[in-house]
Enzyme design. Structure first.
Site, PDB file in Angstrom:
ATOM      1  CG  LEU A   1       1.444 -50.840 -21.580  1.00  0.00           C
ATOM      2  CD1 LEU A   1      -0.004 -50.394 -21.544  1.00  0.00           C
ATOM      3  CD2 LEU A   1       1.782 -51.673 -20.351  1.00  0.00           C
ATOM      4  CG  ASP A   2       2.312 -46.854 -21.737  1.00  0.00           C
ATOM      5  OD1 ASP A   2       1.169 -46.443 -22.004  1.00  0.00           O
ATOM      6  OD2 ASP A   2       2.685 -47.142 -20.583  1.00  0.00           O
ATOM      7  CD  GLU A   3       6.983 -49.096 -26.576  1.00  0.00           C
ATOM      8  OE1 GLU A   3       7.491 -48.454 -27.512  1.00  0.00           O
ATOM      9  OE2 GLU A   3       7.519 -49.202 -25.452  1.00  0.00           O
TER      10      GLU A   3
END
Length: 289
Positions: free
Chosen positions: A232-234
């Protein structure tokens, strides 16, 4: 006379002579380079290149050019792609209840600033069906209740995948789509899905991040556009920007500034993607502006 134009992108192990071989290949096939950019990364030992060129020899068919380019890539262990420079990539936009990024992308699309086709908009809410209709874009309401089961989530994502296939989608844009994608869908969209989210120092997660930032008295707010991955969001970062803020600003003012930055950052990332300016370098990106 108008000549067909192409954009060539490639990456490979960095070595002497790559630019010469590519330029020689283009010259041999009656092509003229319009602009070119390249980058050799000393850390990964990889070389990246983007070339915009015109095919000026009418005796060279498109199919022959593509076959010869594939042979060049194979002979030199290159990962290369050849794109029609005037083809408009097909983009599917996903959104939830916050519509500033969707509205901005649609305006840029309609005004010709963003060279794409948008055959569908997907949302888990109904807020923006009228906005989609005003642009004559089909709106697909695919609801997902809070706390929905894994089975329900996968069924909803199966419908999304059907739309991707049906409309031959090149890029998915998460324009503040507030659902976490399953690992399977992330894998299916690898390298062709872009997300936008706020960027704060320090970072604030969860509900109302701008209110949290206001409480902590932040001095910088911004946004990050990145590729979607199972983490997530990486995903690999494509673009970021920031704006300074101060103690006199209200939560609403911070939110408005933050949303403006999100719009600009996402629009840049999408434009660079559809212009074939982004090449992935491991967990990073090379962006030829």
């Amino acid at each position: 006379m108008t000549h067909p134009e192409y954009i060539l992108t490639l990456s490979c192990h960095d070595q002497r002579g790559i630019v010469l071989r590519v330029a020689g290949f283009l010259a041999e096939h009656g092509c003229n380079i319009i602009d070119s950019a390249q980058f050799g990364d000393p850390e990964s030992q990889l070389f990246f290149m983007r070339v915009h060129f015109a095919l000026e020899d009418p005796s060279v068919p498109d199919a022959d050019l593509r076959t010869a380019f594939a042979a060049l890539c194979e002979a030199n262990a290159m990962r290369g792609q050849l794109h029609d420079a005037h083809a408009k990539p097909r983009v599917l936009i996903m959104v939830s209840k916050i519509g500033h990024c969707l509205n901005d992308l649609l305006f840029r699309y309609k005004s010709g600033l963003l060279p794409v086709e948008i055959p569908a908009i997907v949302s888990n809410h109904m807020e923006f069906y009228q906005l989609a209709a005003s642009y004559n874009i089909p709106f697909h309401h695919l609801p997902l209740a809070a706390g929905a089961s894994e089975e329900a989530k996968l069924a909803q994502e199966a419908r999304i995948i059907e739309l991707l296939d049906m409309h031959r989608i090149d890029l998915v844009v998460l324009a503040r789509y507030m659902q976490i994608l399953s690992p399977g869908l992330c894998e299916a969209l690898k390298g062709r899905a872009i997300n936008i989210h706020h960027s704060f120092l320090p970072s604030f997660k969860g509900a109302r991040p701008y209110a949290q930032a206001h409480t902590r008295g932040v001095k910088l707010i911004g946004a990050t556009a990145h590729f979607v991955t199972g983490e997530l969001d990486e995903g690999p970062i494509i673009e970021q920007d920031v704006e300074r803020v101060d103690h006199a600003m209200t939560i609403d003012e911070l939110t408005a500034i933050g949303r403006d930055v999100e719009c600009v950052v996402l629009a840049r990332a999408v434009k660079w993607f559809v212009e074939h300016r982004i090449l992935q370098n491991g967990h990073r990106t090379v962006v030829f502006k």
